[in-house]
Design a protein around this motif. Structure first.
Motif, PDB file in Angstrom:
ATOM      1  N   GLY A  45      33.928 -51.202  25.493  1.00  0.00           N
ATOM      2  CA  GLY A  45      32.709 -50.308  24.862  1.00  0.00           C
ATOM      3  C   GLY A  45      32.970 -48.662  25.379  1.00  0.00           C
ATOM      4  O   GLY A  45      31.804 -48.200  24.921  1.00  0.00           O
ATOM      5  N   TRP A  46      33.981 -48.630  25.812  1.00  0.00           N
ATOM      6  CA  TRP A  46      34.122 -46.884  26.119  1.00  0.00           C
ATOM      7  C   TRP A  46      34.445 -46.216  24.676  1.00  0.00           C
ATOM      8  O   TRP A  46      35.042 -46.876  23.810  1.00  0.00           O
ATOM      9  CB  TRP A  46      35.273 -46.649  27.052  1.00  0.00           C
ATOM     10  N   ARG A  47      33.749 -45.151  24.607  1.00  0.00           N
ATOM     11  CA  ARG A  47      34.058 -44.368  23.158  1.00  0.00           C
ATOM     12  C   ARG A  47      34.137 -42.974  23.422  1.00  0.00           C
ATOM     13  O   ARG A  47      33.343 -42.391  24.140  1.00  0.00           O
ATOM     14  CB  ARG A  47      32.542 -44.429  22.310  1.00  0.00           C
ATOM     15  N   VAL A  48      35.182 -42.477  22.972  1.00  0.00           N
ATOM     16  CA  VAL A  48      35.351 -40.863  23.003  1.00  0.00           C
ATOM     17  C   VAL A  48      35.337 -40.499  21.763  1.00  0.00           C
ATOM     18  O   VAL A  48      35.830 -41.011  20.575  1.00  0.00           O
ATOM     19  CB  VAL A  48      36.758 -40.723  23.607  1.00  0.00           C
ATOM     20  N   SER A  49      34.298 -39.349  21.415  1.00  0.00           N
ATOM     21  CA  SER A  49      34.300 -38.506  20.190  1.00  0.00           C
ATOM     22  C   SER A  49      34.467 -37.097  20.200  1.00  0.00           C
ATOM     23  O   SER A  49      34.049 -36.568  21.391  1.00  0.00           O
ATOM     24  CB  SER A  49      32.853 -38.979  19.649  1.00  0.00           C
ATOM     25  N   GLY A  50      34.892 -36.579  19.199  1.00  0.00           N
ATOM     26  CA  GLY A  50      35.137 -35.108  19.263  1.00  0.00           C
ATOM     27  C   GLY A  50      34.995 -34.583  18.041  1.00  0.00           C
ATOM     28  O   GLY A  50      34.919 -35.121  16.914  1.00  0.00           O
ATOM     29  N   ILE A  51      34.532 -33.228  17.911  1.00  0.00           N
ATOM     30  CA  ILE A  51      33.986 -32.528  16.867  1.00  0.00           C
ATOM     31  C   ILE A  51      34.663 -30.874  16.882  1.00  0.00           C
ATOM     32  O   ILE A  51      34.553 -30.478  17.803  1.00  0.00           O
ATOM     33  CB  ILE A  51      32.609 -32.189  16.543  1.00  0.00           C
ATOM     34  N   TYR A  52      35.557 -30.634  15.826  1.00  0.00           N
ATOM     35  CA  TYR A  52      36.047 -29.388  15.855  1.00  0.00           C
ATOM     36  C   TYR A  52      35.700 -28.593  14.449  1.00  0.00           C
ATOM     37  O   TYR A  52      35.770 -29.116  13.772  1.00  0.00           O
ATOM     38  CB  TYR A  52      37.577 -29.492  15.910  1.00  0.00           C
ATOM     39  N   ARG A  53      35.145 -27.425  14.737  1.00  0.00           N
ATOM     40  CA  ARG A  53      34.637 -26.668  13.840  1.00  0.00           C
ATOM     41  C   ARG A  53      35.380 -25.343  13.633  1.00  0.00           C
ATOM     42  O   ARG A  53      35.375 -24.641  14.988  1.00  0.00           O
ATOM     43  CB  ARG A  53      33.034 -26.349  13.712  1.00  0.00           C
ATOM     44  N   ALA A  54      35.850 -24.748  12.318  1.00  0.00           N
ATOM     45  CA  ALA A  54      36.317 -23.413  12.468  1.00  0.00           C
ATOM     46  C   ALA A  54      35.839 -22.792  11.166  1.00  0.00           C
ATOM     47  O   ALA A  54      35.776 -23.350  10.122  1.00  0.00           O
ATOM     48  CB  ALA A  54      37.798 -23.624  12.580  1.00  0.00           C
ATOM     49  N   SER A  55      35.497 -21.552  11.128  1.00  0.00           N
ATOM     50  CA  SER A  55      35.190 -20.887   9.755  1.00  0.00           C
ATOM     51  C   SER A  55      35.466 -19.343  10.118  1.00  0.00           C
ATOM     52  O   SER A  55      35.610 -18.654  11.257  1.00  0.00           O
ATOM     53  CB  SER A  55      33.427 -21.018   9.719  1.00  0.00           C
ATOM     54  N   THR A  56      35.546 -18.736   9.026  1.00  0.00           N
ATOM     55  CA  THR A  56      35.820 -17.290   8.811  1.00  0.00           C
ATOM     56  C   THR A  56      34.604 -16.665   8.181  1.00  0.00           C
ATOM     57  O   THR A  56      33.693 -17.239   7.720  1.00  0.00           O
ATOM     58  CB  THR A  56      37.032 -16.784   7.866  1.00  0.00           C
ATOM     59  N   SER A  57      34.721 -15.292   8.338  1.00  0.00           N
ATOM     60  CA  SER A  57      33.598 -14.531   7.604  1.00  0.00           C
ATOM     61  C   SER A  57      32.339 -14.610   8.331  1.00  0.00           C
ATOM     62  O   SER A  57      31.212 -14.278   7.799  1.00  0.00           O
ATOM     63  CB  SER A  57      33.331 -14.699   6.010  1.00  0.00           C
ATOM     64  N   GLY A  58      32.450 -15.270   9.758  1.00  0.00           N
ATOM     65  CA  GLY A  58      31.327 -15.320  10.418  1.00  0.00           C
ATOM     66  C   GLY A  58      30.688 -16.638  10.233  1.00  0.00           C
ATOM     67  O   GLY A  58      30.771 -17.247   9.125  1.00  0.00           O
ATOM     68  N   THR A  59      29.786 -16.784  11.296  1.00  0.00           N
ATOM     69  CA  THR A  59      29.002 -18.156  11.175  1.00  0.00           C
ATOM     70  C   THR A  59      27.768 -17.971  10.181  1.00  0.00           C
ATOM     71  O   THR A  59      27.237 -16.901   9.935  1.00  0.00           O
ATOM     72  CB  THR A  59      28.635 -18.590  12.387  1.00  0.00           C
ATOM     73  N   ILE A  60      27.234 -18.901   9.768  1.00  0.00           N
ATOM     74  CA  ILE A  60      26.034 -18.899   8.966  1.00  0.00           C
ATOM     75  C   ILE A  60      24.978 -18.402   9.922  1.00  0.00           C
ATOM     76  O   ILE A  60      24.631 -18.775  10.982  1.00  0.00           O
ATOM     77  CB  ILE A  60      25.473 -20.287   8.344  1.00  0.00           C
ATOM     78  N   ILE A  61      24.213 -17.359   9.212  1.00  0.00           N
ATOM     79  CA  ILE A  61      23.142 -16.672   9.933  1.00  0.00           C
ATOM     80  C   ILE A  61      21.955 -16.981   9.256  1.00  0.00           C
ATOM     81  O   ILE A  61      21.944 -17.114   8.039  1.00  0.00           O
ATOM     82  CB  ILE A  61      23.228 -15.271  10.132  1.00  0.00           C
TER      83      ILE A  61
END
Length: 242
Positions: free
Chosen positions: A121-137
């Motif tokens: 029942g052990w669960r490992v989750s990961g999220i990786y995000r990368a973006s150019t020109s700046g993040t959404i504002i």
């Protein structure tokens, strides 16, 4: 400043009866093109991998306005109200490249009772995000971090109290400078203690003129974020878990 306003020219006797007056128009347009590539893969039993990449470009007219209540109610506008194309460029929310990767891995249901109690029942989750020109504002951002404007030092408009230097003598806030060097960047590595922009690439405009620099012309450093979580799922019945 009051004497130079259009209504002041039309009737000088009433030059001090009205100052800044805003006109909100609905003739602006924006154009968005994008391509989305998505990949989903089940690596093995108990492990999922999902990724997507977006290539997009948003071009449009100036869109935002900022209300500060009474007094100077609109701080940002077209640089030249007779030529709105002067402000056409990248949208403030333009994000050219965006990549997301998510993965979830879960330990199996062991047959051995001791292993099942300790390790199932052990669960490992990961999220990786990368973006150019700046993040959404925020879409209401009037003059965002991708637009270079003249600073507040050296003489804001005395008539309105608006921020910024009134080099064009037209009482327009957030006036943009001239770009005097072809490359406005110093060190685009994004490493600590490096300087992204080159201040020498921008210069003051001549009195009575607007700058040649466009709106939202800057490219911002790569932004990335990584999140990981560890959790455990206890299954009591087929449809009941904690």
């Amino acid at each position: 400043t009051q004497d130079r306003r259009e209504l002041g020219f039309l009737n000088p006797a009433f030059v001090n009866e009205i100052g800044r007056m805003s006109v909100v128009v609905n003739g602006g347009t924006q154009n968005y093109n994008g391509m989305l590539i998505s990949l989903q893969h089940r690596v093995g039993r108990g492990m999922n991998l999902n990724g997507n990449y977006t290539l997009s470009h948003c071009i449009g007219d100036y869109q935002a306005r900022s209300s500060n209540g009474f007094g100077t109610s609109v701080d940002h506008t077209y640089q030249d109200r007779n030529d709105r194309r002067r402000d056409r460029g990248n949208c403030e929310i333009d994000q050219r490249h965006s990549f997301n990767l998510t993965t979830v891995a879960e330990t199996p249901a062991f047959a051995n009772r001791t292993l099942r109690v300790v390790g199932t029942g052990w669960r490992v989750s990961g999220i990786y995000r990368a973006s150019t020109s700046g993040t959404i504002i925020a879409s209401s951002q009037a003059s965002g971090i991708r637009t270079v404007t003249l600073g507040a030092a050296g003489g804001a408009s005395a008539a309105s109290g608006g921020g910024g230097v009134d080099r064009c003598l037209c009482d327009i806030s957030s006036q943009r400078p001239n770009q005097v060097l072809p490359n406005v960047y110093l060190d685009r590595s994004g490493r600590p203690r490096t300087q992204w922009l080159n201040p020498a690439a921008f210069g003051q405009t001549a009195l009575g003129t607007l700058g040649n620099l466009g709106r939202a012309t800057l490219s911002l450093p790569l932004a990335w974020q990584f999140d990981v979580s560890l959790s455990r799922v206890f299954r009591f019945r087929e449809t009941q878990t904690v």
